[in-house]
Design a protein around this motif. Structure first.
Motif, PDB file in Angstrom:
ATOM      1  N   CYS A 241       7.231 -15.205  -9.634  1.00 13.03           N
ATOM      2  CA  CYS A 241       7.446 -14.353 -10.801  1.00 13.03           C
ATOM      3  C   CYS A 241       8.654 -14.874 -11.567  1.00 13.03           C
ATOM      4  N   PHE A 242       8.794 -14.428 -12.796  1.00 13.82           N
ATOM      5  CA  PHE A 242       9.948 -14.809 -13.602  1.00 13.82           C
ATOM      6  C   PHE A 242      11.155 -13.971 -13.222  1.00 13.82           C
ATOM      7  N   SER A 243      12.343 -14.515 -13.453  1.00 12.53           N
ATOM      8  CA  SER A 243      13.533 -13.678 -13.319  1.00 12.53           C
ATOM      9  C   SER A 243      13.420 -12.555 -14.340  1.00 12.53           C
ATOM     10  N   GLY A 244      14.026 -11.426 -14.028  1.00 11.16           N
ATOM     11  CA  GLY A 244      13.886 -10.249 -14.867  1.00 11.16           C
ATOM     12  C   GLY A 244      12.694  -9.394 -14.484  1.00 11.16           C
ATOM     13  N   THR A 245      12.046  -9.714 -13.354  1.00  8.87           N
ATOM     14  CA  THR A 245      10.853  -8.999 -12.901  1.00  8.87           C
ATOM     15  C   THR A 245      11.198  -8.022 -11.783  1.00  8.87           C
ATOM     16  N   THR A 246      10.543  -6.859 -11.795  1.00  9.17           N
ATOM     17  CA  THR A 246      10.630  -5.898 -10.707  1.00  9.17           C
ATOM     18  C   THR A 246       9.221  -5.588 -10.226  1.00  9.17           C
ATOM     19  N   LEU A 247       8.996  -5.729  -8.927  1.00  3.84           N
ATOM     20  CA  LEU A 247       7.729  -5.364  -8.302  1.00  3.84           C
ATOM     21  C   LEU A 247       7.986  -4.082  -7.527  1.00  3.84           C
ATOM     22  N   ALA A 248       7.301  -2.998  -7.893  1.00  5.34           N
ATOM     23  CA  ALA A 248       7.568  -1.687  -7.290  1.00  5.34           C
ATOM     24  C   ALA A 248       6.357  -1.195  -6.506  1.00  5.34           C
ATOM     25  N   TYR A 249       6.634  -0.572  -5.356  1.00  7.99           N
ATOM     26  CA  TYR A 249       5.579  -0.089  -4.471  1.00  7.99           C
ATOM     27  C   TYR A 249       5.926   1.303  -3.952  1.00  7.99           C
ATOM     28  N   ASP A 250       4.914   2.140  -3.816  1.00  9.49           N
ATOM     29  CA  ASP A 250       5.056   3.409  -3.108  1.00  9.49           C
ATOM     30  C   ASP A 250       4.729   3.141  -1.645  1.00  9.49           C
ATOM     31  N   LEU A 251       5.550   3.656  -0.738  1.00 11.33           N
ATOM     32  CA  LEU A 251       5.330   3.451   0.696  1.00 11.33           C
ATOM     33  C   LEU A 251       4.754   4.726   1.316  1.00 11.33           C
ATOM     34  N   PRO A 252       3.610   4.609   2.004  1.00  8.42           N
ATOM     35  CA  PRO A 252       3.060   5.789   2.678  1.00  8.42           C
ATOM     36  C   PRO A 252       4.019   6.264   3.771  1.00  8.42           C
ATOM     37  N   PRO A 253       4.206   7.572   3.921  1.00  5.72           N
ATOM     38  CA  PRO A 253       5.130   8.098   4.934  1.00  5.72           C
ATOM     39  C   PRO A 253       4.808   7.581   6.340  1.00  5.72           C
ATOM     40  N   GLY A 254       5.817   7.013   7.004  1.00  6.34           N
ATOM     41  CA  GLY A 254       5.680   6.556   8.384  1.00  6.34           C
ATOM     42  C   GLY A 254       4.844   5.310   8.598  1.00  6.34           C
ATOM     43  N   ALA A 255       4.401   4.659   7.532  1.00  9.05           N
ATOM     44  CA  ALA A 255       3.506   3.509   7.688  1.00  9.05           C
ATOM     45  C   ALA A 255       4.224   2.212   8.062  1.00  9.05           C
ATOM     46  N   PHE A 256       5.479   2.053   7.627  1.00 12.15           N
ATOM     47  CA  PHE A 256       6.188   0.790   7.845  1.00 12.15           C
ATOM     48  C   PHE A 256       7.588   1.031   8.391  1.00 12.15           C
ATOM     49  N   ARG A 257       8.020   0.088   9.251  1.00 14.55           N
ATOM     50  CA  ARG A 257       9.369   0.161   9.830  1.00 14.55           C
ATOM     51  C   ARG A 257      10.331  -0.816   9.185  1.00 14.55           C
ATOM     52  N   SER A 258       9.817  -2.016   8.810  1.00 18.75           N
ATOM     53  CA  SER A 258      10.744  -3.014   8.282  1.00 18.75           C
ATOM     54  C   SER A 258      10.079  -3.942   7.272  1.00 18.75           C
ATOM     55  N   LEU A 259      10.939  -4.650   6.532  1.00 14.24           N
ATOM     56  CA  LEU A 259      10.524  -5.642   5.545  1.00 14.24           C
ATOM     57  C   LEU A 259      11.161  -6.967   5.931  1.00 14.24           C
TER      58      LEU A 259
END
Length: 95
Positions: A2-20
């Motif tokens: 992606c280009f600089s100046g970009t934001t990728l946004a995500y909604d996280l389902p409750p309790g679905a993930f522990r880490s990135l």
């Protein structure tokens, strides 16, 4: 990629993930630039890479448990070029 100046946004389902996990870097397919990566959890900064020019940077394993939103942000580097290509390599949310 992606280009600089970009934001990728995500909604996280409750309790679905522990880490990135991820590795970040400037894409070698474009002009060599400088960018800064940031991870936001629920709108608050959880990690910043500092300025990245050539060598990839490993994101430390971030705890995302309890977060409702995740945003991966690429800020322009000190040259302020919003055309720099940036990569979130092998970015993964771990259950």
């Amino acid at each position: 990629s992606c280009f600089s100046g970009t934001t990728l946004a995500y909604d996280l389902p409750p309790g679905a993930f522990r880490s990135l996990v991820a590795t970040v870097g400037v894409d070698d397919a474009g002009p060599k630039g400088a960018v800064e990566f940031e991870v936001l959890l629920d709108g608050k900064s959880a990690w910043r890479s500092g300025v990245v020019r050539s060598a990839p940077v490993d994101l430390p394993r971030l705890d995302v448990s309890g977060a409702k939103t995740l945003a991966l942000v690429v800020h322009p580097g000190p040259d302020d070029d919003v055309q720099d290509f940036a990569d979130w390599v092998k970015a993964a949310l771990i259950p």
